[in-house]
Design an enzyme around this catalytic site. Structure first.
Site, PDB file in Angstrom:
ATOM      1  N   LYS A   1       0.697  -0.753   0.077  1.00  0.00           N
ATOM      2  CA  LYS A   1      -0.117   0.484  -0.201  1.00  0.00           C
ATOM      3  C   LYS A   1       0.997   1.278   0.376  1.00  0.00           C
ATOM      4  CE  LYS A   1      -4.193   0.810   0.472  1.00  0.00           C
ATOM      5  NZ  LYS A   1      -5.129  -0.419  -0.241  1.00  0.00           N
TER       6      LYS A   1
HETATM    7  N1  GLU Z   1      -6.950   0.098  -3.320  1.00  0.00           N
HETATM    8  C1  GLU Z   1      -7.949  -1.452  -3.866  1.00  0.00           C
HETATM    9  C2  GLU Z   1      -8.211  -2.447  -2.254  1.00  0.00           C
HETATM   10  O1  GLU Z   1      -7.842  -1.878  -1.158  1.00  0.00           O
HETATM   11  C3  GLU Z   1      -7.929  -2.314  -5.099  1.00  0.00           C
HETATM   12  C4  GLU Z   1      -6.299  -2.312  -4.969  1.00  0.00           C
HETATM   13  C5  GLU Z   1      -5.631  -3.033  -6.322  1.00  0.00           C
HETATM   14  O2  GLU Z   1      -6.404  -2.520  -7.230  1.00  0.00           O
HETATM   15  O3  GLU Z   1      -4.095  -3.089  -6.389  1.00  0.00           O
HETATM   16  O4  GLU Z   1      -8.538  -3.449  -2.584  1.00  0.00           O
END
Ligand code: GLU
Length: 426
Positions: free
Chosen positions: A116
């Site tokens: 993240k």
């Molecule tokens: N931000 C989204 C999540 O928390 C998508 C992450 C992604 O597609 O890599 O799942």
């Protein structure tokens, strides 16, 4: 909980997402009988990068932003996870969100580890030019962290397909190659996937349908309240409405809007589009607070806003029979037991909102193939993955006699731990 795994005990509802994540991880690890060394290896992220990003603002002054990228695990494959632009971003929050991505990818069985990123900023108060400079500067700072076979960002709270386009462009310039697969959630013309924008909300709807089936709840006679009206909340509400569910309340930062006769979600979405992205002033509904929305007498509650909305302070007043977590970490770990005791079925974030990363995986696959799928194919394959994951978690909940959240962690940890054993360590 076994003392061996116990993290420092919270005194009150601490509202720290990292603590909340660790509580569930520890409980699932204990149920699974995970050995201590694997537990220790998985409890800390593999890599945490913190950068200071100076950006020239429109007034000519330089503002320095805090930026992070945390790789929790790259055992199942390259690490994957969104980038968040919000004033709430802290290193602890990003660490928790990165670990959740590891568990999320493992639950749905896609070949990714978890990561993240985040920048502490208020995107609503920034111009397009400022956002572009910030995004490009962050990409330069993270150029050696990101990579199509290394670490693949995506949108999250406060970030958009346009921001992903800038990131892809800057990364491609730095590397001197066109590199669409370095990021997902891109605009369609730049190699985005059909169905990606709707994917998280669609997965929430599919998970809600699976859960309603287990609870023998008929969608056509069910009511729902949806907290949050961003990408996840609005699409979840729209798709649940299409399934016959009556959406009686929605909300955003301007507050909640309640109409027992049902809210027309298409109308609310059109209102937001024409009203600078907010529900402020939305008619045909009574104004309530975000807190009141959570406590409404509805069948289904979809928290799709942000972390720690359901805590020890309100969990005992929740009346919904089913909670489907569209947001990451909307329930604090201390609230889990209260919801459990009340017999509320909670479909946890790492399962319920995994539709987004699933279609991100499809986008990455299409980028690497250079061949694009129809929306029908994307949706069909994503729905199948979501339904299979739901059944696997449901079966684990029966096998281990635990709630759906701990079952999802068990499925995920088991998968990641077995890849660690196969790959070995120094
Ligand atoms: N931000 C989204 C999540 O928390 C998508 C992450 C992604 O597609 O890599 O799942």
């Amino acid at each position: 909980m076994c003392a061996r795994y116990k993290e420092p005990a919270p005194i009150k509802d601490h509202l720290n997402p990292l603590d909340s994540m660790m509580e569930r991880f520890s409980e699932a690890a204990e149920k699974l009988g995970l050995d201590e060394s694997t537990y220790n290896a998985l409890k800390s992220p593999e890599k945490s990068v913190a950068v200071s990003i100076p950006v020239t603002m429109d007034d000519g002054k330089i503002q320095v932003f805090e930026g992070y990228r945390v790789i929790h695990s790259a055992n199942l494959g390259p690490s994957k996870g969104g980038i968040r632009y919000s004033m709430s971003v802290t290193l602890d929050e990003v660490k928790a969100l990165a670990a959740w991505m590891t568990w999320k990818c493992a639950v749905v069985g896609i070949p990714y580890g978890g990561a993240k990123g985040g920048i502490k900023c208020e995107p609503r108060d920034m111009s397009q030019g400022e956002l572009e400079r910030l995004t490009r500067a962050y990409t330069v700072a993270m150029a050696d962290v990101f990579g199509p076979e290394k670490d693949i960002p995506a949108p999250d709270m406060g970030t958009t397909p346009q921001i992903m386009a800038w990131l892809m462009d800057e990364y491609s310039k730095i590397k001197g190659v066109s590199s669409p697969a370095v990021v997902t959630g891109k605009p369609l013309v730049l190699g985005g996937s059909l169905g990606r924008v709707e994917a998280t909300g669609r997965g929430v709807m599919v998970s809600a349908r699976s859960a309603m089936g287990k609870l023998k709840m008929n969608p056509s006679s069910a009511t729902a309240a949806v907290q949050g009206f961003g990408n996840v909340g609005s699409i979840s509400a729209k798709l649940l409405e299409q399934q016959g569910v009556k959406i009686v309340a929605i909300s955003d930062i301007s507050g909640g809007y309640y109409n027992p006769k049902g809210i027309d979600i298409e109308e609310a979405m059109a209102y937001v589009a024409a009203n600078k992205g907010t529900l402020e002033g939305f008619a045909n509904a009574d104004k309530i607070s975000n807190e009141e929305l959570l406590e409404l007498d509805v069948d289904v509650l979809v928290p799709a806003a942000m972390e720690d909305q359901i805590t020890v302070n309100n969990a005992d007043r929740i009346k919904a029979k089913l909670i489907v977590e569209g947001a990451n970490g909307p329930t604090s770990s201390n609230a889990d037991q209260i919801l459990n005791d009340k017999g509320i079925m909670v479909i946890p974030d790492i399962l319920a909102n995994a539709g987004g990363v699933t279609v991100s995986y499809f986008e990455w696959v299409q980028n690497r193939l250079g061949y694009f799928w129809t929306e029908e194919r994307v949706n069909r394959r994503a729905d199948r993955i979501m339904k299979q994951a739901f059944e696997a978690v449901y079966d684990a909940s029966i096998k281990y006699n635990v709630n759906m959240r701990i079952a999802a962690y068990i499925v995920a940890i088991d998968k990641v731990a077995s890849t660690m054993r196969l790959r070995g360590t120094f």
